[in-house]
Design a protein around this motif. Structure first.
Motif, short mmCIF file in Angstrom:
data_model
loop_
_atom_site.label_atom_id
_atom_site.label_comp_id
_atom_site.label_asym_id
_atom_site.label_seq_id
_atom_site.Cartn_x
_atom_site.Cartn_y
_atom_site.Cartn_z
N ALA A 167 85.79 -31.74 48.91
CA ALA A 167 84.93 -32.61 48.09
C ALA A 167 85.41 -32.63 46.65
N ARG A 168 85.80 -31.46 46.14
CA ARG A 168 86.31 -31.42 44.77
C ARG A 168 87.66 -32.11 44.67
N LEU A 170 88.83 -34.54 46.44
CA LEU A 170 88.67 -35.98 46.54
C LEU A 170 87.95 -36.58 45.34
N SER A 171 87.27 -35.74 44.56
CA SER A 171 86.55 -36.26 43.39
C SER A 171 87.44 -36.42 42.16
N GLU A 173 90.32 -37.78 39.83
CA GLU A 173 91.12 -38.99 39.66
C GLU A 173 92.60 -38.62 39.53
#
Length: 298
Positions: A167-168, A170-171, A173
């Motif tokens: 999750a991190r 993919l968060s 940029e």
């Protein structure tokens, strides 16, 4: 047609004189992309177009190895020469931070990769190229069941094994160099001849081709000893081993397809210039992996 490897501007077929004049003109105006390309690929000295022309002729000359041999030669010189790329050096025995930088930036790269493969597949009528790209889409992103997990999934598992959940990952940029690469490869895949896009994208798989050491590369992508013992996590071994075992065949098949379908001087010149542009983008993107890794160290 002849293309500028720094900006992909077009010139009449075979007109390296026009390309030389373009490069000199843009460099004289301090255009950073053209200055950098000249510095890295031809000369750091200010010169006239007539002086630059022989160097360009030598750079684009295709020897007995044909177009695949030329592509391999340029790739080895760029990433595996006397001064190998800093990321390759760092990956020989990678730190946790180096591997995490790899995870975060590469997940953006792989998402662009499947878009690029899809563009190539959509723009060709050649059945063997379509089948090749379908296999790439499954290998890199889709997977083929529990026994053949996608490379993208293996990458995320490597990050989790290093203490950063997906999750991190993919968060986050992409860093600027990664974003420029994504934009550049998207343009190449959607606008350039499909065979040039094929060379530009799949030629990058040479980075993990362990057989390049037999053709002049100074080292492999990583020291294969790290796949043994406990230096890196099991998940990191699984991810690195996948590319180590697959990219010899993947890159070799792609170069064979390029050689088969790059017909005519105009197409060959487009392949060459587009490939040179692609490896410049890749150079910067690999540095972004190190930049991201430094953030994790901090």
């Amino acid at each position: 047609m002849t293309r500028c490897p720094a900006c992909l501007g077009s010139f009449p077929e075979g007109d390296l004189s026009a390309l030389a004049e373009h490069l000199v003109d843009r460099a004289s105006e301090s255009d950073s992309a053209h200055v950098r390309w000249l510095n890295q690929n031809v000369t750091r000295q200010k010169c006239e177009a007539s002086e630059l022309l022989p160097a360009l002729e030598q750079l684009f000359a295709i020897g007995r190895g044909g177009l695949p041999g030329w592509i391999k030669g340029r790739f080895i010189a760029k990433f595996y020469g006397k001064a190998p790329h800093p990321f390759v050096v760092a990956l020989q025995h990678p730190s946790r931070a180096t591997l995490l930088g790899y995870v975060v930036e590469h997940q953006h790269f792989l998402r662009q990769w499947v878009r690029s493969c899809s563009f190539i597949m959509a723009r060709t009528d050649e059945r063997k190229v379509v089948l090749y790209e379908l296999d790439n889409l499954n290998t890199e992103f889709g997977g083929l069941g529990p026994d053949r997990v996608a490379h993208y999934e293996l990458l995320l598992r490597m990050g989790e094994s290093l203490g950063v959940d997906r999750a991190r990952v993919l968060s986050l940029e992409p860093l600027p160099a990664t974003r420029r690469g994504i934009e550049g490869w998207n343009r190449i895949a959607s606008e350039e001849p499909w065979v040039a896009a094929l060379a530009a994208m799949h030629g990058l798989e040479l980075i993990a081709n362990r057989d390049l050491v037999n053709e002049g590369a100074s080292m492999r992508y990583f020291d294969p000893e790290i796949l043994e013992g406990s230096e890196i996590t099991h998940e990191a071994k699984a991810f690195l081993r996948e590319g180590y075992e697959a990219d010899v065949a993947h890159s070799g098949e792609a170069l064979d397809l390029v050689a088969e379908f790059a017909r005519g001087r105009a197409t060959i010149e487009s392949v060459q210039s587009t490939f040179l542009r692609s490896i410049d983008l890749f150079d910067d993107y690999l540095m972004a992996r190190l930049e991201r890794g430094a953030q994790f160290e901090a």
